[in-house]
Design a protein around this motif. Structure first.
Motif, PDB file in Angstrom:
ATOM      1  N   ARG A 190      91.565 -25.301 -16.357  1.00 57.24           N
ATOM      2  CA  ARG A 190      90.906 -26.353 -17.473  1.00 57.24           C
ATOM      3  C   ARG A 190      90.990 -27.754 -16.904  1.00 57.24           C
ATOM      4  O   ARG A 190      90.811 -28.637 -17.605  1.00 57.24           O
ATOM      5  N   LEU A 191      91.253 -27.853 -15.649  1.00 57.96           N
ATOM      6  CA  LEU A 191      91.160 -29.183 -15.087  1.00 57.96           C
ATOM      7  C   LEU A 191      89.698 -29.488 -14.731  1.00 57.96           C
ATOM      8  O   LEU A 191      89.063 -28.804 -14.053  1.00 57.96           O
ATOM      9  N   GLU A 192      89.178 -30.687 -14.956  1.00 59.35           N
ATOM     10  CA  GLU A 192      87.766 -30.999 -14.998  1.00 59.35           C
ATOM     11  C   GLU A 192      87.396 -31.731 -13.788  1.00 59.35           C
ATOM     12  O   GLU A 192      86.164 -31.940 -13.557  1.00 59.35           O
ATOM     13  N   GLY A 193      88.056 -32.041 -12.739  1.00 64.29           N
ATOM     14  CA  GLY A 193      87.713 -32.822 -11.475  1.00 64.29           C
ATOM     15  C   GLY A 193      88.187 -34.065 -11.725  1.00 64.29           C
ATOM     16  O   GLY A 193      88.870 -34.342 -12.633  1.00 64.29           O
ATOM     17  N   PRO A 194      87.817 -34.943 -10.522  1.00 64.35           N
ATOM     18  CA  PRO A 194      88.250 -36.448 -10.638  1.00 64.35           C
ATOM     19  C   PRO A 194      87.631 -37.069 -11.792  1.00 64.35           C
ATOM     20  O   PRO A 194      86.594 -37.054 -12.228  1.00 64.35           O
ATOM     21  N   GLU A 195      88.587 -37.903 -12.311  1.00 67.39           N
ATOM     22  CA  GLU A 195      88.149 -38.999 -13.258  1.00 67.39           C
ATOM     23  C   GLU A 195      87.009 -39.739 -12.706  1.00 67.39           C
ATOM     24  O   GLU A 195      87.178 -40.622 -11.683  1.00 67.39           O
ATOM     25  N   LEU A 196      86.082 -40.247 -13.446  1.00 73.32           N
ATOM     26  CA  LEU A 196      84.909 -40.813 -13.147  1.00 73.32           C
ATOM     27  C   LEU A 196      85.105 -42.083 -14.197  1.00 73.32           C
ATOM     28  O   LEU A 196      84.906 -41.988 -15.426  1.00 73.32           O
ATOM     29  N   GLN A 197      85.494 -43.298 -13.606  1.00 73.32           N
ATOM     30  CA  GLN A 197      85.820 -44.581 -14.274  1.00 73.32           C
ATOM     31  C   GLN A 197      84.444 -44.800 -15.138  1.00 73.32           C
ATOM     32  O   GLN A 197      83.476 -45.059 -14.583  1.00 73.32           O
ATOM     33  N   GLY A 198      84.691 -45.097 -16.513  1.00 73.30           N
ATOM     34  CA  GLY A 198      83.941 -45.529 -17.412  1.00 73.30           C
ATOM     35  C   GLY A 198      82.911 -44.318 -17.785  1.00 73.30           C
ATOM     36  O   GLY A 198      81.989 -44.598 -18.707  1.00 73.30           O
ATOM     37  N   VAL A 257      99.710 -30.193  -7.276  1.00 73.71           N
ATOM     38  CA  VAL A 257      99.847 -29.421  -8.717  1.00 73.71           C
ATOM     39  C   VAL A 257      98.866 -28.133  -8.857  1.00 73.71           C
ATOM     40  O   VAL A 257      98.600 -27.844  -9.883  1.00 73.71           O
ATOM     41  N   SER A 258      98.402 -27.623  -7.683  1.00 75.26           N
ATOM     42  CA  SER A 258      97.549 -26.470  -7.772  1.00 75.26           C
ATOM     43  C   SER A 258      98.299 -25.327  -8.165  1.00 75.26           C
ATOM     44  O   SER A 258      99.439 -25.280  -8.184  1.00 75.26           O
ATOM     45  N   ASN A 259      97.465 -24.188  -8.720  1.00 78.83           N
ATOM     46  CA  ASN A 259      97.926 -23.084  -9.295  1.00 78.83           C
ATOM     47  C   ASN A 259      98.758 -23.138 -10.432  1.00 78.83           C
ATOM     48  O   ASN A 259      99.917 -22.609 -10.533  1.00 78.83           O
ATOM     49  N   ASN A 260      98.298 -24.080 -11.619  1.00 78.94           N
ATOM     50  CA  ASN A 260      98.966 -24.237 -12.794  1.00 78.94           C
ATOM     51  C   ASN A 260      97.892 -23.951 -13.911  1.00 78.94           C
ATOM     52  O   ASN A 260      97.097 -23.295 -13.740  1.00 78.94           O
ATOM     53  N   ASN A 261      98.206 -24.616 -14.966  1.00 79.12           N
ATOM     54  CA  ASN A 261      97.285 -24.512 -16.207  1.00 79.12           C
ATOM     55  C   ASN A 261      96.942 -25.942 -16.640  1.00 79.12           C
ATOM     56  O   ASN A 261      96.993 -25.995 -17.697  1.00 79.12           O
ATOM     57  N   LEU A 262      96.917 -26.900 -15.798  1.00 73.65           N
ATOM     58  CA  LEU A 262      96.767 -28.261 -16.276  1.00 73.65           C
ATOM     59  C   LEU A 262      95.448 -28.373 -16.665  1.00 73.65           C
ATOM     60  O   LEU A 262      94.300 -27.847 -16.483  1.00 73.65           O
ATOM     61  N   CYS A 263      94.979 -29.558 -17.480  1.00 75.30           N
ATOM     62  CA  CYS A 263      94.043 -29.649 -18.088  1.00 75.30           C
ATOM     63  C   CYS A 263      93.692 -31.441 -17.846  1.00 75.30           C
ATOM     64  O   CYS A 263      94.412 -32.209 -17.468  1.00 75.30           O
ATOM     65  N   GLY A 264      92.476 -31.787 -18.526  1.00 72.48           N
ATOM     66  CA  GLY A 264      92.117 -33.101 -18.251  1.00 72.48           C
ATOM     67  C   GLY A 264      91.433 -33.438 -16.916  1.00 72.48           C
ATOM     68  O   GLY A 264      90.880 -32.468 -16.347  1.00 72.48           O
ATOM     69  N   THR A 265      91.406 -34.404 -16.419  1.00 75.09           N
ATOM     70  CA  THR A 265      90.784 -35.194 -15.081  1.00 75.09           C
ATOM     71  C   THR A 265      91.931 -35.447 -14.237  1.00 75.09           C
ATOM     72  O   THR A 265      92.944 -35.649 -14.507  1.00 75.09           O
ATOM     73  N   ILE A 266      91.496 -35.769 -13.098  1.00 76.51           N
ATOM     74  CA  ILE A 266      92.372 -35.932 -11.915  1.00 76.51           C
ATOM     75  C   ILE A 266      92.158 -37.623 -11.725  1.00 76.51           C
ATOM     76  O   ILE A 266      91.160 -37.899 -11.518  1.00 76.51           O
ATOM     77  N   PRO A 267      93.407 -38.170 -11.691  1.00 76.92           N
ATOM     78  CA  PRO A 267      93.158 -39.630 -11.543  1.00 76.92           C
ATOM     79  C   PRO A 267      92.688 -40.085 -10.217  1.00 76.92           C
ATOM     80  O   PRO A 267      92.947 -39.398  -9.140  1.00 76.92           O
ATOM     81  N   THR A 268      92.111 -41.353 -10.258  1.00 71.89           N
ATOM     82  CA  THR A 268      91.487 -41.509  -9.084  1.00 71.89           C
ATOM     83  C   THR A 268      91.781 -42.942  -8.634  1.00 71.89           C
ATOM     84  O   THR A 268      91.385 -43.520  -7.638  1.00 71.89           O
TER      85      THR A 268
END
Length: 225
Positions: free
Chosen positions: A208-216, A173-184
């Protein structure tokens, strides 16, 4: 005696016509869906010229592949210089396995109805001008292996529903304008653990994508809409 033979012959003929009618309706259903797609697209190179609505069976059309039962399993229209938009009717192609529409100039949004394609293996819409969100309904695609939506104008989060697709091996999903975090979790865990650098490249250039989701530790949809 002759009367009974005539009745029997009539009943056989009606049965044959009934079977033929079912085949025609089925063929028209898929053909109509594909012809609706054709009407929504601008085709300067006449790639879709063979998509004739007067031909009941779309299996005779170029860029369409069918199985032995005459059901559409592939739509191959990558790099075809097409513009326009996708249509909800694509969701009626219930046996479709490959939807290849990459490297065109398609605009508009991804129809929610694509979530009905339960046999879909590959969804390739990359390198277009598609906008809007990634429909959470794509999480219904339990046979999906390849999901490539890169190089578009997509916004919003990566749907959490995708983590339930155990077959998913490739996500870009690279080169878009997604936001939030990446599911892990789910298939995303497998993707990132085994090919961390390649995986991160599959999500890059989303400011606007913040990187991998950190559980908790990180809220999935932080400041994401």
């Amino acid at each position: 005696m002759e009367r009974w033979m005539w009745i029997e012959a009539t009943l056989v003929a009606l049965a044959v016509l009934s079977v033929m009618r079912v085949g025609l309706v089925r063929g028209h259903s898929e053909g109509d869906a594909l012809y609706t797609l054709r009407r929504s697209l601008f085709d300067p190179d006449n790639v879709l010229q063979s998509w004739d609505p007067n031909l009941v069976n779309p299996c005779t059309w170029f860029h369409i592949t069918c199985n032995q039962d005459g059901r559409v399993t592939r739509v191959d229209l990558g790099s075809s210089n097409l513009s326009g938009h996708l249509v909800p009717e694509l969701g009626k192609l219930e046996h479709l396995q490959y939807l290849e529409l990459y490297k065109n100039k398609i605009q508009g949004t991804i129809p929610v109805e694509l979530g009905n394609l339960k046999n879909l293996i590959s969804l390739d819409l990359y390198n277009n001008n598609i906008s809007g969100v990634i429909p959470p309904a794509l999480g219904n695609l339990k046979s999906l292996v390849f999901l490539r939506l890169n190089d578009n104008q997509l916004t919003g989060p990566i749907p959490r529903e995708l983590v339930g697709i155990s077959t998913l091996k490739v996500v870009d999903v690279s080169n878009n304008n997604l936001c939030g975090t990446i599911p892990t979790t789910g298939p995303f865990e497998h993707i990132q653990l085994n090919k961390i650098h390649e995986a991160l490249n599959s999500f890059e250039n989303n400011p606007r994508l913040e990187g991998p989701e950190l559980q908790g530790l990180a809220t999935y949809d932080t400041n994401c809409s």
